[in-house]
Write an enzyme that holds these catalytic residues in place. Structure first.
Site, PDB file in Angstrom:
ATOM      1  N   ASP A   1       0.804  -1.213   0.000  1.00  0.00           N
ATOM      2  CA  ASP A   1       0.000   0.000   0.000  1.00  0.00           C
ATOM      3  C   ASP A   1       0.843   1.271   0.000  1.00  0.00           C
ATOM      4  O   ASP A   1       1.382   1.665   1.030  1.00  0.00           O
ATOM      5  CB  ASP A   1      -0.901  -0.032   1.240  1.00  0.00           C
ATOM      6  CG  ASP A   1      -1.875   1.120   1.307  1.00  0.00           C
ATOM      7  OD1 ASP A   1      -2.026   1.823   0.289  1.00  0.00           O
ATOM      8  OD2 ASP A   1      -2.479   1.316   2.370  1.00  0.00           O
TER       9      ASP A   1
ATOM     10  N   ASP B   1      -1.765   5.659  -5.378  1.00  0.00           N
ATOM     11  CA  ASP B   1      -2.011   4.694  -4.309  1.00  0.00           C
ATOM     12  C   ASP B   1      -2.291   3.284  -4.830  1.00  0.00           C
ATOM     13  O   ASP B   1      -3.368   3.012  -5.351  1.00  0.00           O
ATOM     14  CB  ASP B   1      -3.191   5.196  -3.484  1.00  0.00           C
ATOM     15  CG  ASP B   1      -3.509   4.302  -2.306  1.00  0.00           C
ATOM     16  OD1 ASP B   1      -2.678   3.449  -1.958  1.00  0.00           O
ATOM     17  OD2 ASP B   1      -4.597   4.469  -1.722  1.00  0.00           O
TER      18      ASP B   1
END
Length: 531
Positions: free
Chosen positions: A100, A295
């Site tokens: 992440d 992201d």
């Protein structure tokens, strides 16, 4: 930060064993993916809220090691999330974690976990002789649940690189459904300034200590969204640390710097323009309006309502969602939507297969761009744009620590998921960097960034940054601990080790008192923004 971010998606990417892809010394972490799951309106509503909350929670020198490493990625639930494998403890053991770039904390569900589904591989603190424990409690709140536990410190490895005293959270309480199947936790890959534990993130620590050939990490993410035969887990691509993989890309890496006025936190770069069905939609460049968080932990793309509305106004037959679908738009399933996003002077197309997310009813399908601020929710100081896997599957993405920047390159034509249309320049002046990236031996380690907030971790461990080690080779034996260095410092260590177990050589961290004063660390963030 998934359809990796959409509601109860598989939030966690597992890092698989590092294996050389082409006989080089680089190690690559494979990504895998799972069979698609249809989302209900309730789940869609929760997903949008998750993404918004994730980014808007509050409205000594080291020798250079010319090394790169690779993590194999797993694609879970048809592009919902991407995970890889890390090794933790002594002896080391593999754990799958979501990769992440939209957060900065590492946490693992531990034995005795309340709320964890049976079958989830849990981290067992008693199995590691080098684990340091702490009484400091913490709670991580997500849009779809929470994680609670304590801080710990242990040897953590990824792609053949090791940090000997990495701080992370051991979760004893996890909301049901937050993680599932083979995933044990999450690895945040953004900057320390947004770490809820305020600990230096694993990969940032490696980059700062000049462990890599270049202070970068690179992603190739696969697409299975449009494959009706896709299994729950599929090959998900690779994460390369310290360099790029020339077999997965072609042409140049076009870098866009994080603005100098912005302290590195998320991987934020300005979005210049969005093109939809041949029509350009301008993006305000005023203040921070154009800043987009890149992201890997978010599945879709979120943006401000006014711009998202303009985007869909150029798609014939599109409809604005209502009720639980507020903030989303639908498009005719039989319409190929051609969207491209421009960063700096380079435009990057998104495959129509990625824009049509799932069929809802009749001939209406969910569009991949949603309103991040729907329902009157303000930005709360967070970015106006969150660019997730819908976009990242179409490029080879490179995250560079020094200077802080994000770059994109065209995928190699032989790579699954590559687009037939390459990135195009909207300006005759090129800002590209030839690939693969060469070593920059004159670069100094990335200096630590700090926000105005007091970091209890940094203040407690001043002068005792965990030391990296490890030079990846052609193959890596899984399950065996890698050699590690030791930090410097002179005070007692706030992390206790099991009685009779060996401790790392070298002095312990200092200023322990400030750490012990912290009873609870609240980590407010939307977990991966995955489906």
């Amino acid at each position: 930060m998934y359809w990796t971010t959409l509601i109860p998606l598989a939030y966690f990417l597992s890092l698989s064993a590092a294996v050389p892809l082409d006989g080089s010394s680089s190690l690559h972490v494979p990504l895998s993916r799972r069979a698609p799951k249809t989302k209900t309106p309730e789940q869609l509503a929760a997903y949008r809220q998750h993404v918004s909350k994730k980014f808007r929670p509050n409205a000594s020198s080291h020798s250079k090691r010319a090394s790169t490493g690779t993590v194999s990625i797993t694609n879970e639930n048809a592009d919902s999330s991407y995970f890889g494998t890390i090794q933790v403890g002594t002896p080391s053991k593999d754990y799958n974690v979501i990769l992440d770039t939209g957060s900065s904390d590492l946490w693992l569900a531990t034995t005795g976990c309340q709320g964890c589904d049976s079958g989830i591989p849990l981290f067992n603190p008693s199995s590691s002789s080098t684990l340091g424990t702490s009484t400091d409690q913490l709670t991580i709140n997500y849009g779809s649940g929470s994680v609670a536990g304590t801080l710990a410190q242990d040897t953590v490895s990824i792609a053949g690189f090791t940090i000997s005293k990495q701080i992370f959270a051991t979760a004893t309480e996890v909301s049901q459904g937050l993680i599932e199947d083979d995933i044990t936790g999450l690895l945040g890959l953004a900057f320390q300034t947004i770490a809820s534990t305020q600990a230096l993130p694993l990969v940032q620590a490696l980059a700062q200590q000049n462990t890599f050939t270049d202070p970068i990490m690179s992603f190739y993410l696969t697409r299975f969204l449009d494959d009706p035969q896709a299994q729950t887990e599929e090959p998900g691509g690779t994460l390369t640390l310290g360099g790029t993989n020339s077999s997965l890309m072609q042409g140049n890496v076009d870098f866009v710097d994080i603005p100098s006025s912005v302290t590195p936190s998320f991987w934020l770069i300005p979005l210049t323009q969005v093109t939809v069905q041949g029509t350009n939609v301008a993006i305000s460049q005023s203040g921070t309006d154009s800043l987009a968080a890149i992201d890997t932990g978010t599945t879709l793309i979120g943006g401000p309502t006014d711009v998202v509305t303009q985007i869909y106004s150029n798609i014939k037959g599109s409809q604005q969602g209502t009720g639980q679908l507020e903030g989303y738009w639908t498009i005719p399933c039989n319409t190929d939507v051609n969207v491209a996003m421009t960063f700096s002077s380079q435009s990057w197309p998104i495959s129509p297969a990625d824009f049509s997310v799932q069929q809802l009813q009749g001939n209406q399908c969910l569009g991949a761009i949603f309103e991040l601020d729907a329902g009157g929710q303000s930005s709360g100081g967070g970015p106006d744009w969150v660019i997730g896997d819908t976009f990242l599957k179409n490029v080879y993405s490179v995250f560079r620590y020094t200077p802080p920047s994000v770059g994109f390159a065209q995928l190699a034509s032989s790579v699954q998921g590559s687009s037939s249309t390459s990135g195009t320049s909207t300006d005759h002046k090129s800002t590209s960097t030839p690939a693969p990236i060469s070593s920059h031996s004159t670069r100094s380690p990335l200096s630590s960034s700090s926000s105005n907030e007091t970091s209890f971790v940094s203040s407690s461990f001043s002068g005792s940054t965990p030391t990296a080690s490890g030079t990846p080779q052609g193959s890596k034996t899984r399950g065996n601990p890698l050699p590690t260095g030791t930090p410097s410092g002179s005070a007692s260590n706030p992390f206790s080790t099991p009685s009779g177990s060996p401790t790392s050589s070298g002095a312990s961290p200092s200023a322990v008192a400030s750490v012990l004063l912290v009873a609870t660390v609240l980590m407010v963030r939307t977990l991966g923004l995955m489906w």
